[in-house]
Design a protein around this motif. Structure first.
Motif, mmCIF file in Angstrom:
data_model
loop_
_atom_site.group_PDB
_atom_site.id
_atom_site.type_symbol
_atom_site.label_atom_id
_atom_site.label_comp_id
_atom_site.label_asym_id
_atom_site.label_seq_id
_atom_site.Cartn_x
_atom_site.Cartn_y
_atom_site.Cartn_z
ATOM 1 N N PHE A 195 0.822 -1.213 0.000
ATOM 2 C CA PHE A 195 0.000 0.000 0.000
ATOM 3 C C PHE A 195 0.851 1.256 0.000
ATOM 4 C CE2 PHE A 195 -3.445 -2.846 1.090
ATOM 5 C CZ PHE A 195 -4.439 -2.327 0.276
ATOM 6 N N ALA A 196 1.951 1.214 0.749
ATOM 7 C CA ALA A 196 2.848 2.374 0.787
ATOM 8 C C ALA A 196 3.421 2.613 -0.607
ATOM 9 C CB ALA A 196 3.971 2.126 1.784
ATOM 10 N N LEU A 197 3.766 1.520 -1.277
ATOM 11 C CA LEU A 197 4.355 1.628 -2.610
ATOM 12 C C LEU A 197 3.364 2.237 -3.596
ATOM 13 C CD1 LEU A 197 6.816 0.760 -4.333
ATOM 14 C CD2 LEU A 197 5.590 -1.344 -4.837
ATOM 15 N N LYS A 198 2.155 1.731 -3.538
ATOM 16 C CA LYS A 198 1.109 2.215 -4.427
ATOM 17 C C LYS A 198 0.862 3.703 -4.172
ATOM 18 C CE LYS A 198 -3.525 0.826 -5.805
ATOM 19 N NZ LYS A 198 -4.648 -0.019 -5.458
ATOM 20 N N ASN A 199 0.829 4.038 -2.882
ATOM 21 C CA ASN A 199 0.565 5.422 -2.523
ATOM 22 C C ASN A 199 1.717 6.330 -2.941
ATOM 23 O OD1 ASN A 199 -1.277 7.245 -1.273
ATOM 24 N ND2 ASN A 199 0.311 7.532 0.272
ATOM 25 N N THR A 200 2.947 5.906 -2.706
ATOM 26 C CA THR A 200 4.098 6.716 -3.081
ATOM 27 C C THR A 200 4.093 6.958 -4.584
ATOM 28 O OG1 THR A 200 5.322 5.567 -1.395
ATOM 29 C CG2 THR A 200 6.618 6.857 -2.928
ATOM 30 N N TYR A 201 3.815 5.884 -5.300
ATOM 31 C CA TYR A 201 3.785 5.977 -6.752
ATOM 32 C C TYR A 201 2.734 6.984 -7.197
ATOM 33 C CZ TYR A 201 2.755 4.529 -11.510
ATOM 34 O OH TYR A 201 2.525 4.518 -12.852
ATOM 35 N N VAL A 231 1.343 9.424 -5.332
ATOM 36 C CA VAL A 231 1.690 10.765 -4.852
ATOM 37 C C VAL A 231 2.725 11.391 -5.787
ATOM 38 C CG1 VAL A 231 2.952 11.953 -3.016
ATOM 39 C CG2 VAL A 231 1.083 10.418 -2.439
ATOM 40 N N ASN A 232 3.748 10.618 -6.135
ATOM 41 C CA ASN A 232 4.785 11.157 -7.019
ATOM 42 C C ASN A 232 4.235 11.466 -8.408
ATOM 43 O OD1 ASN A 232 6.582 11.075 -4.984
ATOM 44 N ND2 ASN A 232 7.708 9.292 -5.706
ATOM 45 N N SER A 233 3.280 10.660 -8.859
ATOM 46 C CA SER A 233 2.675 10.937 -10.166
ATOM 47 C C SER A 233 1.922 12.258 -10.116
ATOM 48 C CB SER A 233 1.693 9.842 -10.567
ATOM 49 O OG SER A 233 2.355 8.627 -10.600
ATOM 50 N N ILE A 234 1.222 12.498 -8.996
ATOM 51 C CA ILE A 234 0.481 13.761 -8.858
ATOM 52 C C ILE A 234 1.467 14.925 -8.871
ATOM 53 C CG2 ILE A 234 -0.946 15.148 -7.293
ATOM 54 C CD1 ILE A 234 -2.175 12.450 -6.310
ATOM 55 N N LEU A 235 2.555 14.790 -8.108
ATOM 56 C CA LEU A 235 3.552 15.868 -8.052
ATOM 57 C C LEU A 235 4.181 16.099 -9.422
ATOM 58 C CD1 LEU A 235 5.276 15.085 -4.641
ATOM 59 C CD2 LEU A 235 3.617 16.868 -5.146
ATOM 60 N N TYR A 236 4.446 14.993 -10.115
ATOM 61 C CA TYR A 236 5.047 15.111 -11.453
ATOM 62 C C TYR A 236 4.094 15.848 -12.385
ATOM 63 C CZ TYR A 236 7.035 13.849 -15.951
ATOM 64 O OH TYR A 236 7.572 13.906 -17.211
ATOM 65 N N ILE A 279 1.876 16.217 1.551
ATOM 66 C CA ILE A 279 0.616 16.030 2.284
ATOM 67 C C ILE A 279 -0.556 16.297 1.336
ATOM 68 C CG2 ILE A 279 -0.821 16.972 4.144
ATOM 69 C CD1 ILE A 279 1.841 17.461 5.669
ATOM 70 N N PHE A 280 -0.417 17.369 0.562
ATOM 71 C CA PHE A 280 -1.465 17.730 -0.397
ATOM 72 C C PHE A 280 -1.712 16.578 -1.378
ATOM 73 C CE2 PHE A 280 -2.239 19.612 -4.681
ATOM 74 C CZ PHE A 280 -3.544 20.028 -4.451
ATOM 75 N N ALA A 281 -0.613 16.038 -1.902
ATOM 76 C CA ALA A 281 -0.742 14.948 -2.870
ATOM 77 C C ALA A 281 -1.306 13.696 -2.207
ATOM 78 C CB ALA A 281 0.604 14.658 -3.511
ATOM 79 N N ASN A 282 -0.939 13.500 -0.934
ATOM 80 C CA ASN A 282 -1.468 12.346 -0.203
ATOM 81 C C ASN A 282 -2.976 12.443 -0.038
ATOM 82 O OD1 ASN A 282 0.154 10.132 0.802
ATOM 83 N ND2 ASN A 282 1.511 11.740 1.538
ATOM 84 N N ILE A 283 -3.432 13.670 0.242
ATOM 85 C CA ILE A 283 -4.884 13.872 0.390
ATOM 86 C C ILE A 283 -5.573 13.544 -0.936
ATOM 87 C CG2 ILE A 283 -6.684 15.606 0.780
ATOM 88 C CD1 ILE A 283 -4.654 16.967 2.710
ATOM 89 N N LEU A 284 -4.986 14.066 -2.037
ATOM 90 C CA LEU A 284 -5.557 13.770 -3.356
ATOM 91 C C LEU A 284 -5.586 12.266 -3.609
ATOM 92 C CD1 LEU A 284 -4.071 16.404 -5.851
ATOM 93 C CD2 LEU A 284 -6.332 16.344 -4.809
ATOM 94 N N SER A 285 -4.512 11.610 -3.173
ATOM 95 C CA SER A 285 -4.387 10.178 -3.395
ATOM 96 C C SER A 285 -5.483 9.408 -2.652
ATOM 97 C CB SER A 285 -3.001 9.730 -2.950
ATOM 98 O OG SER A 285 -2.913 8.347 -2.965
ATOM 99 N N LEU A 328 -12.793 7.645 -4.382
ATOM 100 C CA LEU A 328 -13.611 7.833 -5.582
ATOM 101 C C LEU A 328 -13.595 6.582 -6.444
ATOM 102 C CD1 LEU A 328 -12.844 11.459 -6.788
ATOM 103 C CD2 LEU A 328 -14.832 10.609 -5.568
ATOM 104 N N SER A 329 -12.392 5.987 -6.564
ATOM 105 C CA SER A 329 -12.286 4.828 -7.442
ATOM 106 C C SER A 329 -13.118 3.671 -6.899
ATOM 107 C CB SER A 329 -10.826 4.412 -7.626
ATOM 108 O OG SER A 329 -10.356 3.830 -6.448
ATOM 109 N N ALA A 330 -13.280 3.622 -5.555
ATOM 110 C CA ALA A 330 -14.072 2.540 -4.984
ATOM 111 C C ALA A 330 -15.571 2.778 -5.179
ATOM 112 C CB ALA A 330 -13.747 2.385 -3.503
ATOM 113 N N PHE A 331 -15.990 4.037 -5.016
ATOM 114 C CA PHE A 331 -17.436 4.281 -5.020
ATOM 115 C C PHE A 331 -17.962 4.982 -6.266
ATOM 116 C CE2 PHE A 331 -16.423 3.719 -0.548
ATOM 117 C CZ PHE A 331 -17.346 2.735 -0.228
ATOM 118 N N LEU A 332 -17.252 6.037 -6.670
ATOM 119 C CA LEU A 332 -17.806 6.865 -7.750
ATOM 120 C C LEU A 332 -17.980 6.080 -9.048
ATOM 121 C CD1 LEU A 332 -18.685 9.820 -7.938
ATOM 122 C CD2 LEU A 332 -16.580 10.255 -9.177
#
Lengths: 239, 524
Positions: B9-15, B17-22, B46-52, B58-62
């Motif tokens: 999960f950390a890996l997925k999240n880091t990936y 978060v970094n994609s958002i920053l990129y 933190i901002f990117a983490n919140i987006l993540s 959203l991906s689960a419900f929307l």
């Protein structure tokens, strides 16, 4: 080509955001010598080459030739640039690529030879000469790239890690070729392999802290000279 | 297991978060403001983490909500004549579930996260699958449950069934995944949900036709049958889950999956180059008797005839067939003549968009770069101002030829149609139509070649590295799209087009001659 030619880099600087990669570089290269450019990974060797080849705009500073005390601008055809990964137009045959190159550089090629003579010079076998370049091996592509860069006899030849991935026979052929060429142009040869630099180059130049620095050999034997270079490079890495 | 859970999960999240920053860093305005060390800036992280996290939610419900809503919309608005809504709902859901079980497996999707985790970080493949695939299946169930429940009264589905349905959907996914694993054991070939074979595509197409087509003719699977099938999916799911848990060769499956696809950008560009290399004709009879750049150009065009000319020729044939078709139709049904005539005399702006769609500008410049400039731009001789401009002129001529072929057919075709549908009081219309369509094609040729020369967007790895180039391309699209709405008489719009195109071409060429020697470089 004039024998008293010098290539002068004058206060050349280049930064990427806050990182100063090239810091106010001043250096003079002389004809008749092969300069081995050494630096740690990320030291800026390729950036320096890209600036000299005008693929990258320097932030400040200039570089030019000095012929008999006269300053002269560097034109595109003054420079030959050989990359470690050879890039050749895959859709042409070796012969077609050479013909095209000779056609458009007709005026600047002195003592023009026949296409087959050039192939012989680079030891490219007759069977390969009419093959599409996409079917050439890595070593053959490298030879083609080198050939195109030296036919027009540029005044300065930049080589970015050119021998690293060649087999021993081709690497030896290329080394001999460079030794033959050095009387005609200034060769700057970037490499990570210290032994290769010591074997082939007349001068060793370090790119460290964004500056170029000539390593004086003076009376050192090869081992001490090597230690001196490694020590200097290590300091750069510890920064 | 717990550790695998945390790490993956950390890996997925880091990936993520970094994609958002990129992505933030790629934006034009933010590019200058954001530091290059942004991946280490706490606030941004933190901002990117919140987006993540929001994205995960959203991906689960929307997605599920939209899915159910779409089916709902189709049932109530598309087939409003069909009275048994619950039967219709179950009918459509059934076929879509079958499609989803094949196309959205999660397990057989070669994602970057899987590659990073299993190959680069050498995580235990089985543990990784059990955690991640388990989580994905759980997301399906939890994501669907509330909406099935909420939509129940509207669709008239019994309560117990609305609770069973999410498990059925997950169940069929598990069973299909397990079947693919059995198949792998048998044939040694991993199923890849992004690379379907012909039969599977045909099967998916059939499912789509059955899901929407049958109700259109008043047929739906009886509710009792679809309900039974959905109930059956649950035990099948259990069988599937057991197989997924017992299977031990996930690493080999992934190895095969990744050998079929290219998960990384550099590999993608390599694939693009390989692909374009394939288009180089190996016909040894191709030669040229020209010299210099004309020689290079002629060999380039001849050896890439396939990618450069085939689309243009195909469009031309289609245009000929359409023109002849409309001419025949206007003789068979004379009543359409007046409308056609009116359209031709008032709808010329529409053709800006059509010409935009059929022009080969981007394909041509991409072929130029990938197969020619990519290598030659590394040679200093190729970058001399005189050489760049000489080649620009030759290439402009070539792209104009490629685009002019269909344009000529469209222009002449329209003029011919105008003539057979009753003609016009002002014969100048014929000339204006032909010339303006040709001008539009010339405009797109000049436009794409100019932006290629002035913004040369590719780097040595053939990735597009110029945001401005993308912006110009998108802007071109919007302007052309907007033209659909413009209504103007053909003679006025045509004349304006001709004047604009000529002016644009002149200005563009002046700009190229002035600036290209500096801008036509490999991006660093």
């Amino acid at each position: 080509m004039n024998n008293n030619i010098k290539f002068i880099i004058d206060h050349l600087s280049k930064s990427f955001e806050k990182k100063e990669v090239l810091k106010d570089i001043d250096f003079t290269f002389e004809k008749g010598k092969i300069y081995g450019l050494l630096g740690r990974n990320g030291a800026g060797k390729t950036t320096l080459f890209n600036c000299l080849n005008r693929d990258l705009k320097a932030d400040s500073g200039d570089f030019f030739f000095e012929e008999n005390g006269q300053r002269r601008e560097v034109k595109a055809d003054d420079i030959g640039y050989v990359l470690s990964t050879p890039t050749v137009p895959e859709f042409l045959t070796g012969r077609e690529f050479l013909k095209f190159f000779i056609d458009i550089n007709e005026k600047s090629i002195t003592d023009k030879k026949s296409i087959d003579e050039y192939f012989d010079y680079m030891s490219i076998s007759p069977a390969d000469r009419d093959k599409l370049l996409k079917d050439y091996s890595h070593g053959m592509k490298n030879k083609m790239q080198m050939l195109v860069n030296i036919i027009a006899k540029p005044n300065i030849l930049l080589l970015d890690e050119p021998l690293t991935s060649l087999d021993v026979v081709v690497a030896e052929e290329m080394k001999q070729l460079l030794r033959n060429l050095k009387q005609e142009c200034i060769i700057i040869f970037s490499t990570h392999i210290l032994d290769l630099a010591l074997d082939l180059c007349d001068e060793i130049v370090l790119l460290s802290h964004g500056e170029l620095e000539l390593v004086e050999k003076v009376s050192l034997d090869n081992k001490d000279f090597k230690d001196k270079i490694i020590e200097a490079l290590r300091e750069d890495g510890n920064e | 297991m717990n550790k695998t859970l945390k790490i993956s999960f950390a890996l997925k999240n880091t990936y993520r978060v970094n994609s958002i920053l990129y992505a933030l860093k790629q934006m034009l305005i933010l590019k200058k403001i954001l530091p290059s060390a942004l991946y280490g800036v706490k606030g941004l992280k933190i901002f990117a983490n919140i987006l993540s996290v929001i994205w995960e939610f959203l991906s689960a419900f929307l997605g599920k909500l939209l899915y159910i809503f779409c089916i709902y919309g189709v049932i109530f608005f598309g087939y409003d004549g069909y009275s048994n809504k619950s039967e219709l709902f179950l009918h459509m859901l059934l076929f879509l579930t079958v499609i989803g079980a094949f196309l959205n497996t999660n397990l057989f999707n070669p994602t970057k996260e899987k590659y990073y985790a299993v190959f680069l970080m050498r995580m235990d493949a089985k543990q990784y699958v059990l955690i991640n695939y388990g989580y994905a299946i759980l997301k399906v169930i939890i994501g669907f449950l509330p909406f099935m429940f909420l939509m129940r009264p509207l669709l008239n589905v019994p309560l117990w069934l609305s609770i069973v349905l999410p498990f059925s959907i997950a169940g069929l996914k598990l069973f299909v995944a397990a079947s693919s694993l059995w198949d792998y054991e048998k044939r040694g070939f991993a199923y890849n949900e992004n690379k379907l074979g012909k039969f599977l595509w045909a099967f998916v197409a059939l499912m789509i036709i059955l899901s929407g087509g049958l109700p259109a003719v008043g047929i739906a699977i009886p509710q009792i049958a679809s309900t039974t099938l959905f109930i059956l999916f649950v035990p099948l799911g259990i069988v599937g889950a057991l197989k997924v848990i017992r299977f031990n060769e996930y690493k080999a499956v992934f190895q095969d999956l990744f050998s079929q696809t290219q998960p990384f950008a550099d590999r993608k560009t390599q694939a693009l180059r390989k692909q374009s290399e394939k288009h180089i004709s190996t016909d040894t009879s191709i030669t040229s008797s020209r010299r210099g750049f004309e020689y290079l150009n002629e060999l380039f065009i001849k050896r890439h005839k396939d990618i450069l000319w085939s689309a243009s020729k195909m469009i031309t044939y289609v245009c000929i067939v359409l023109t002849v078709g409309v001419i025949i139709a206007s003789y068979l049904f004379p009543e359409i003549k007046e409308t056609t005539n009116h359209l031709i005399l008032n709808w010329l702006p529409y053709f800006v968009f059509i010409m935009y769609l059929i022009n080969r500008g981007t394909g041509f410049t991409q072929a130029l770069f990938v197969n020619c400039d990519h290598s030659l731009l590394t040679y200093p001789f190729y970058k001399q101002p005189g050489m760049i401009l000489k080649l620009f002129a030759i290439r402009l001529r070539e792209i104009m030829k490629i685009n002019a072929l269909p344009a000529l057919v469209i222009g002449v075709g329209l003029a011919l149609l105008l003539f057979v549908t009753g003609g016009t009081d002002n014969p100048l219309n014929y000339a204006v139509i032909i010339v303006s369509i040709l001008c539009m094609s010339a405009f797109f040729s000049v436009h794409y070649l100019t932006i290629y020369y002035l913004m040369q967007p590719y780097n040595a790895a053939t990735e597009i590295k110029n945001g401005m180039y993308q912006v110009v391309k998108i802007a071109t699209y919007f302007v052309c799209y907007y033209m659909i709405r413009v209504r103007m008489s053909t003679i006025i719009f045509g004349t304006l087009t001709i004047v604009f195109c000529i002016l644009y071409c002149i200005i563009a060429c002046i700009l190229v001659y002035r600036l290209a020697p500096k801008t036509f470089r490999l991006r660093q």
